[in-house]
Design a protein around this motif. Structure first.
Motif, PDB file in Angstrom:
ATOM      1  N   LYS A 165      69.515  17.415  89.570  1.00  0.00           N
ATOM      2  CA  LYS A 165      69.574  16.089  90.200  1.00  0.00           C
ATOM      3  C   LYS A 165      69.032  15.005  89.279  1.00  0.00           C
ATOM      4  N   ASP A 223      77.603  26.368  87.704  1.00  0.00           N
ATOM      5  CA  ASP A 223      78.561  26.090  88.765  1.00  0.00           C
ATOM      6  C   ASP A 223      79.491  24.930  88.343  1.00  0.00           C
ATOM      7  N   GLU A 247      81.115  22.643  89.951  1.00  0.00           N
ATOM      8  CA  GLU A 247      80.908  21.345  90.582  1.00  0.00           C
ATOM      9  C   GLU A 247      79.673  20.644  89.997  1.00  0.00           C
ATOM     10  N   ASP A 267      75.315  11.749  93.530  1.00  0.00           N
ATOM     11  CA  ASP A 267      75.605  12.683  94.608  1.00  0.00           C
ATOM     12  C   ASP A 267      75.850  11.985  95.952  1.00  0.00           C
ATOM     13  N   PHE A 282      81.017  30.009  98.121  1.00  0.00           N
ATOM     14  CA  PHE A 282      80.562  30.264  96.749  1.00  0.00           C
ATOM     15  C   PHE A 282      80.729  29.058  95.826  1.00  0.00           C
ATOM     16  N   PRO A 299      79.597  24.665  95.986  1.00  0.00           N
ATOM     17  CA  PRO A 299      78.734  23.820  96.828  1.00  0.00           C
ATOM     18  C   PRO A 299      79.478  23.404  98.091  1.00  0.00           C
ATOM     19  N   SER A 320      65.124  13.981  95.627  1.00  0.00           N
ATOM     20  CA  SER A 320      66.515  13.499  95.562  1.00  0.00           C
ATOM     21  C   SER A 320      67.286  14.002  96.768  1.00  0.00           C
ATOM     22  N   HIS A 330      69.142  12.155  99.897  1.00  0.00           N
ATOM     23  CA  HIS A 330      70.515  12.509 100.273  1.00  0.00           C
ATOM     24  C   HIS A 330      70.616  12.768 101.779  1.00  0.00           C
ATOM     25  N   TRP A 352      74.473  19.270  99.867  1.00  0.00           N
ATOM     26  CA  TRP A 352      75.373  20.195  99.176  1.00  0.00           C
ATOM     27  C   TRP A 352      74.576  21.445  98.810  1.00  0.00           C
ATOM     28  N   VAL A 384      75.006  25.825  97.751  1.00  0.00           N
ATOM     29  CA  VAL A 384      75.839  27.008  97.526  1.00  0.00           C
ATOM     30  C   VAL A 384      75.252  28.135  98.372  1.00  0.00           C
TER      31      VAL A 384
END
Lengths: 197, 457
Positions: A114, A160, A162, A173, B20, B22, B146, B150, B158, B160
């Protein structure tokens, strides 16, 4: 968030396992209401003598040849313990751009991402090679191609897809999530009635 | 193939995204405290955003609050953080148990006490011990600042989906062995990183036998096992605990009918299964500088196997081959989100009643919340502790991490009911030994650790 694509820097090894976030930034520095200024207190207990001000000459970050290092090589379970994002802010503020460890605590891993710090998992053999590099060797971390390039060889790493996209493009985000506002609203309408006020 | 409770809860909360990768998860309840929220509020302000669901958000102050003379905060930076939270919840319209108020306490006590911890929820908080709430049959985990921002802005995160582990606690424990010993034994045996990447379901007959407060102690320390998520299947004890609290469902019958569908199916499959027979456990004491460095009371401190151990022995000023009974204690702390609930204080008070603490010791009791403090005082527990020479303090995190003025002095060994024995955690140079409330109470009376099994009837 800053973009992370191909980064070049020098390394410093602190190979202890289970470096917890209390070690990375002790509690007395969590009282700030800002995100900056934590770097000078990173690894406070190890970095300074008992007066809290003089550099501990035994600690590797204080060795002159490692003072410019911007890539940290570490042990297993890096960032365990407290969820304090102040640890990631300290790492970033100090000037580290990437941490290469055996594994990361789940919460701290997210906190690094982040903040545009790249957490990379590597096996012990690889980390031992990296830890043995000369402190003045510049290595290259190529995130788009997921490879670390050094004089002792190249090492691939997983991330990952993403998370990679967000880091490479420096994406915010919350901005992305707000594009799904209609889906969130629709979800809220079907939450169990017994939770509604 | 059957589903685990974790599968069911996860599935219920996915708004979008593929397994598998996010996935966007809805957050049903967001707890905040003064340490990890200021920068998140500031981020909202700078972006011109609001808190999407202030009605699903609840704040309290815990880390910085003094446990003596609570409104006289000499540390102005601590005071600023406490005042900042009060201003932020006011500005963004969030309900809060503010400093000194009737509901105030450690954030992981306040959630359950207000009835906000319930089966079926996704619960988050900027604090790693949020897994405590998993004892109710919820997905509960700690997040960074953070992520706090959010959740404020979107009421989602988000994530996983992690792998799943089942930890089966079987058997019936000996008298003097508690749920704190279950979790310390699990971590000592399998390691502080064994749960990394997993959501851990704690199950088995030994868990079913536990009361809710004892269950919370186990889930609280899931993070010390490396897992940010620990959870349990809800049952009648869970429903009984939730019923009648301030924020419990208006229609409990409808809620329970739904919650009864949540427990893991008998044929559910896990990525990993660990079984611990609690009938074979002894009281646990840690000797080193992370919760994995713990042994049963009757064992000796282990040999040095690497530089991590060597460093821990140096810091703790102990040697391989020594015994817990050899540790020269100077401090006892009964408190923290792990073990400062009413039942913990009752167990400790039963040991302390009519006794005096060892002369060289400082011993303090810090109830986890104001409701716990008041309930304990109604039972006369404060008097039992005070008569024995303990200090009886105001509620808060206290010297679990010492962001307030409470510290263990440098070089002093402390028997602590908290969750972390990290270097410097309880104070610069403090030497922390984790144990159950009964072991801590016995240590206070004897000035050293003694075996709870030989004392508890």
């Amino acid at each position: 968030m800053d973009k992370f694509t191909v980064y070049k820097g020098t390394t410093v090894p602190i190979m202890n396992d289970n470096i917890d976030t209390d070690q990375i930034i002790p509690k007395q520095f969590l009282k700030s209401t800002d995100k900056t200024g934590f770097g000078k207190n990173m690894f406070f207990e190890w970095r300074y003598l008992s007066d809290g001000e003089s550099d501990n000459p035994d600690f590797i970050l204080n060795h002159p040849e490692y003072r410019q290092a911007t890539i940290l090589i570490s042990g297993d379970n890096f960032g365990s313990g407290s969820s304090r994002e102040h640890a990631a802010w300290a790492i970033k503020d100090y000037g580290f751009h990437a941490v290469i460890a055996g594994s990361f605590s789940d919460i701290h891993y997210n906190n690094e991402l982040k903040n545009g710090i790249l957490p990379i998992v590597q096996p012990l053999e690889t980390r031992q090679i990296l830890a043995g590099l000369s402190p003045d060797e510049t290595i290259e971390i190529d995130l788009p191609n997921q490879v670390i390039r050094t004089s002792k060889g190249d090492f691939t790493f997983e991330i990952d897809a993403e998370w990679k996209r967000k880091l490479v493009n420096g994406l915010d985000d919350i901005g992305i999530t707000l594009e799904y506002a209609d889906l969130i609203t629709a979800y809220e309408k079907k939450r169990p009635a017994y939770w509604q006020a | 193939m059957g589903q685990t409770i974790f599968d069911k809860l996860w599935e219920r909360h996915v708004i979008t995204g593929e397994t598998f990768e996010p996935q966007l998860l809805y957050v049903d309840f967001h707890m905040i405290h003064e340490v990890t929220s200021p920068q998140a509020f500031q981020g909202l302000r700078e972006a011109g955003r609001q808190v999407r669901r202030p009605d699903l958000t609840f704040g309290t102050t815990d880390h910085n609050v003094p446990t003596v003379d609570i409104f006289n905060i000499s540390d102005l930076i601590s005071k600023n953080q406490i005042d900042t939270l009060a201003r932020n919840v006011e500005e963004f319209g969030i309900d809060a148990a503010t400093h000194g108020s009737a509901r105030q306490g450690i954030v992981h006590m306040v959630g359950p006490e207000t009835g906000n911890a319930q089966p079926g929820k996704v619960i988050v908080c900027g604090d790693s011990h949020t897994a405590t709430n998993g004892a109710f049959g919820a997905i509960a985990f700690g997040i960074g600042t953070s992520e706090v921002e959010h959740v404020f802005a979107t009421q989602t995160l988000w994530q996983v989906k992690p792998k799943q582990m089942k930890v089966d606690f079987i058997g019936k424990p000996a008298k003097g062995v508690y749920s704190k010993d279950f979790i310390l034994a699990l971590i000592a045996k399998h390691g502080v990183d064994a749960g990394v990447g997993y959501a851990v379901e704690f199950t088995g007959e030994a868990v079913a036998e536990l009361e809710m407060e004892e269950r919370m102690t186990i889930c609280n320390m899931a993070i010390e096992f490396g897992s940010k998520i620990g959870l349990m299947n809800p049952d009648q004890k869970t429903y009984d605990y939730v019923a009648g609290r301030e924020f419990s469902p208006k229609d409990m019958a409808a809620a329970i009918a739904d919650w009864e569908t949540l427990p893991s199916d008998a044929d559910a499959v896990y990525d990993k299964v660990i079984t611990i027979d609690v009938s074979k456990l002894a009281p646990m004491v840690t000797w080193g500088t992370n919760p994995e460095m713990g042994i049963e009371f009757t064992e000796s401190f282990p040999e040095i196997k690497d530089f991590n151990d060597e460093r821990a022995y140096t810091y703790m000023d102990l040697k391989p081959g020594g015994k817990p009974s050899d540790i020269d204690l100077g401090y006892v702390f009964i408190g923290s989100c792990t073990n400062a609930r009413l039942s913990d204080l009752q167990l400790a008070a039963d040991i302390v009643k009519g006794q005096k603490i060892a002369s060289k010791l400082t011993a303090i009791v810090v109830p986890g919340s104001r409701p716990v403090k008041e309930a304990a005082e109604a039972l006369g527990l404060d008097k039992i502790f005070l008569d024995a020479g303990f200090e009886w303090r105001e509620p808060g995190c206290s010297m679990c991490l010492g962001m307030n003025p409470d510290h263990v002095p440098e070089g002093v060994h402390c028997a602590s009911t908290s969750n972390r024995n990290f270097e410097g955690r309880q104070g610069h140079g403090a030497r922390t030994h984790l144990c159950s409330p009964v072991m801590a109470a016995l240590a206070a009376i004897n000035g050293k650790f003694v075996d709870a099994r030989e004392v508890v009837a």
